[in-house]
Design a protein around this motif. Structure first.
Motif, PDB file in Angstrom:
ATOM      1  N   ALA A 125     -10.536  42.949  10.348  1.00 33.22           N
ATOM      2  CA  ALA A 125      -9.144  43.931  10.355  1.00 33.22           C
ATOM      3  C   ALA A 125      -8.243  42.970  10.998  1.00 33.22           C
ATOM      4  CB  ALA A 125      -9.675  45.370  11.123  1.00 33.22           C
ATOM      5  N   THR A 126      -7.457  42.197  10.056  1.00 27.98           N
ATOM      6  CA  THR A 126      -6.413  41.228  10.379  1.00 27.98           C
ATOM      7  C   THR A 126      -5.035  42.065  10.169  1.00 27.98           C
ATOM      8  OG1 THR A 126      -6.426  40.112   8.220  1.00 27.98           O
ATOM      9  CG2 THR A 126      -8.078  39.119   9.798  1.00 27.98           C
ATOM     10  N   ALA A 127      -3.956  41.333  10.501  1.00 29.17           N
ATOM     11  CA  ALA A 127      -2.755  41.791  10.539  1.00 29.17           C
ATOM     12  C   ALA A 127      -2.332  41.890   8.950  1.00 29.17           C
ATOM     13  CB  ALA A 127      -1.612  40.808  11.021  1.00 29.17           C
ATOM     14  N   GLU A 128      -3.058  41.171   8.230  1.00 23.85           N
ATOM     15  CA  GLU A 128      -2.637  41.117   6.809  1.00 23.85           C
ATOM     16  C   GLU A 128      -3.194  42.521   6.203  1.00 23.85           C
ATOM     17  OE1 GLU A 128      -4.340  38.247   8.092  1.00 23.85           O
ATOM     18  OE2 GLU A 128      -2.380  37.330   8.372  1.00 23.85           O
ATOM     19  N   ARG A 129      -4.237  42.771   6.867  1.00 24.47           N
ATOM     20  CA  ARG A 129      -5.157  44.200   6.265  1.00 24.47           C
ATOM     21  C   ARG A 129      -4.267  45.400   7.106  1.00 24.47           C
ATOM     22  NH1 ARG A 129      -9.059  40.379   6.370  1.00 24.47           N
ATOM     23  NH2 ARG A 129      -9.437  39.275   4.412  1.00 24.47           N
ATOM     24  N   TRP A 130      -3.379  45.331   7.806  1.00 29.01           N
ATOM     25  CA  TRP A 130      -2.943  46.415   8.717  1.00 29.01           C
ATOM     26  C   TRP A 130      -2.706  47.642   7.844  1.00 29.01           C
ATOM     27  CZ3 TRP A 130      -3.574  48.075  13.318  1.00 29.01           C
ATOM     28  CH2 TRP A 130      -2.637  48.972  13.758  1.00 29.01           C
ATOM     29  N   ASP A 131      -2.367  47.642   6.636  1.00 28.65           N
ATOM     30  CA  ASP A 131      -1.955  48.927   6.033  1.00 28.65           C
ATOM     31  C   ASP A 131      -3.321  49.620   5.739  1.00 28.65           C
ATOM     32  OD1 ASP A 131       0.760  48.716   5.811  1.00 28.65           O
ATOM     33  OD2 ASP A 131       0.780  47.813   3.867  1.00 28.65           O
ATOM     34  N   ASP A 132      -4.345  48.959   5.384  1.00 26.51           N
ATOM     35  CA  ASP A 132      -5.772  49.661   5.371  1.00 26.51           C
ATOM     36  C   ASP A 132      -6.153  49.978   6.664  1.00 26.51           C
ATOM     37  OD1 ASP A 132      -5.788  48.928   2.641  1.00 26.51           O
ATOM     38  OD2 ASP A 132      -6.956  46.844   2.748  1.00 26.51           O
ATOM     39  N   VAL A 133      -5.904  49.435   7.744  1.00 19.78           N
ATOM     40  CA  VAL A 133      -6.338  50.032   9.355  1.00 19.78           C
ATOM     41  C   VAL A 133      -5.757  51.082   9.165  1.00 19.78           C
ATOM     42  CG1 VAL A 133      -6.136  49.665  11.628  1.00 19.78           C
ATOM     43  CG2 VAL A 133      -6.829  47.616  10.056  1.00 19.78           C
ATOM     44  N   ARG A 134      -4.439  51.203   9.158  1.00 21.10           N
ATOM     45  CA  ARG A 134      -3.721  52.380   9.259  1.00 21.10           C
ATOM     46  C   ARG A 134      -4.395  53.611   8.199  1.00 21.10           C
ATOM     47  NH1 ARG A 134       0.873  54.426  11.127  1.00 21.10           N
ATOM     48  NH2 ARG A 134       1.833  52.294  11.686  1.00 21.10           N
ATOM     49  N   ALA A 135      -4.593  53.188   6.929  1.00 21.99           N
ATOM     50  CA  ALA A 135      -4.953  54.480   6.154  1.00 21.99           C
ATOM     51  C   ALA A 135      -6.510  54.767   6.414  1.00 21.99           C
ATOM     52  CB  ALA A 135      -5.306  53.410   4.595  1.00 21.99           C
ATOM     53  N   VAL A 136      -7.181  54.209   7.184  1.00 27.81           N
ATOM     54  CA  VAL A 136      -8.398  54.695   7.824  1.00 27.81           C
ATOM     55  C   VAL A 136      -8.141  55.278   9.209  1.00 27.81           C
ATOM     56  CG1 VAL A 136     -10.795  53.998   8.955  1.00 27.81           C
ATOM     57  CG2 VAL A 136      -9.907  52.911   6.750  1.00 27.81           C
ATOM     58  N   LEU A 137      -7.344  54.877  10.239  1.00 25.05           N
ATOM     59  CA  LEU A 137      -7.317  55.337  11.301  1.00 25.05           C
ATOM     60  C   LEU A 137      -6.253  56.508  11.670  1.00 25.05           C
ATOM     61  CD1 LEU A 137      -7.893  52.379  13.549  1.00 25.05           C
ATOM     62  CD2 LEU A 137      -9.664  53.931  12.892  1.00 25.05           C
ATOM     63  N   GLN A 138      -5.040  56.333  10.761  1.00 23.33           N
ATOM     64  CA  GLN A 138      -4.205  57.424  10.758  1.00 23.33           C
ATOM     65  C   GLN A 138      -3.435  57.715   9.429  1.00 23.33           C
ATOM     66  OE1 GLN A 138      -0.048  56.662  12.280  1.00 23.33           O
ATOM     67  NE2 GLN A 138      -0.519  58.134  13.880  1.00 23.33           N
ATOM     68  N   PRO A 139      -4.675  58.698   8.763  1.00 24.04           N
ATOM     69  CA  PRO A 139      -4.042  58.705   7.262  1.00 24.04           C
ATOM     70  C   PRO A 139      -2.970  59.743   7.193  1.00 24.04           C
ATOM     71  CG  PRO A 139      -6.303  59.907   8.107  1.00 24.04           C
ATOM     72  CD  PRO A 139      -5.694  58.890   8.926  1.00 24.04           C
ATOM     73  N   ARG A 140      -2.800  60.514   8.155  1.00 23.67           N
ATOM     74  CA  ARG A 140      -1.512  61.263   8.737  1.00 23.67           C
ATOM     75  C   ARG A 140      -0.862  60.991   9.740  1.00 23.67           C
ATOM     76  NH1 ARG A 140      -5.268  63.700   6.321  1.00 23.67           N
ATOM     77  NH2 ARG A 140      -6.028  64.821   8.255  1.00 23.67           N
ATOM     78  N   PRO A 141       0.462  61.064   9.926  1.00 19.68           N
ATOM     79  CA  PRO A 141       0.988  60.638  11.173  1.00 19.68           C
ATOM     80  C   PRO A 141       0.391  61.880  12.134  1.00 19.68           C
ATOM     81  CG  PRO A 141       2.553  60.526   9.489  1.00 19.68           C
ATOM     82  CD  PRO A 141       1.514  61.044   8.913  1.00 19.68           C
TER      83      PRO A 141
END
Length: 192
Positions: A8-24
């Protein structure tokens, strides 16, 4: 179906966010509960916790792994050296077993549409390989013992003993920590 686990690198941050915070949400933990002291965790907002995890993703080693099923991000597993997880390192309910510099798997998050497909088990194996690649002599997890019952899915984020056993982990010690009113165990997989 193709399966891949990546750091889970910075380049994959959008994917980290999609899993851990799918909605604000102001309640998103960002898998920081074990990485920070209890006081620090409580003082930070969800936005600040997310920013902290994002800064960790820009460092080496990455703070966890992401699983991809047919190219779509399916889940996350938090894995890091135990000594870098402030709250875990200070825990009285999940004590250190010995002075071996183990890595710890503390959390799984699987997106709803991918549940029931073995994603958490594959994430666990990817987390082990991530730890191995960074010199870990062993990996620990702290899963819940279902005690013959079914664990509430929202409280199974720590994994189950059966899953860890299927992935080559052995029971070390029952802890005083609980999830869904059931004991959690220290389980370990030797990598040497």
């Amino acid at each position: 179906m193709s399966w891949e686990v990546l750091p889970a690198t910075a380049e994959r941050w959008d994917d980290v966010r999609a899993v851990l915070q799918p909605r604000p949400s102001k309640h998103t933990c960002w898998c920081m509960a074990w990485r920070l002291s209890t006081g620090e965790y409580g003082r930070l907002s969800a936005e600040e916790r997310g920013a902290h995890l994002k800064s960790l993703a820009a460092e080496e080693p990455a703070p966890g792994v992401l699983g991809y099923l047919d190219g779509a991000v399916a889940g996350w597993c938090n894995v890091a050296p135990r000594k870098s997880l402030d709250r875990l390192a200070a825990s009285r309910t999940i004590p250190e077993v010995d002075d071996l510099p183990v890595w710890s798997v503390t959390c799984f998050v699987v997106r709803a549409e991918f549940r029931g497909k073995g994603v958490a088990s594959d994430l666990l194996e990817g987390a082990v390989e991530h730890a191995r690649a960074h010199g870990a002599p062993a990996v620990e997890g702290y899963p819940v013992d279902p005690e013959g019952g079914r664990v509430n899915p929202t409280l199974a984020y720590v994994g189950t003993m059966e899953m860890f056993e299927r992935n080559g982990f052995v029971r070390v010690r029952r802890t005083e920590a609980k999830s869904d009113k059931r004991h959690r165990w220290i389980m370990r997989r030797d990598l040497t």
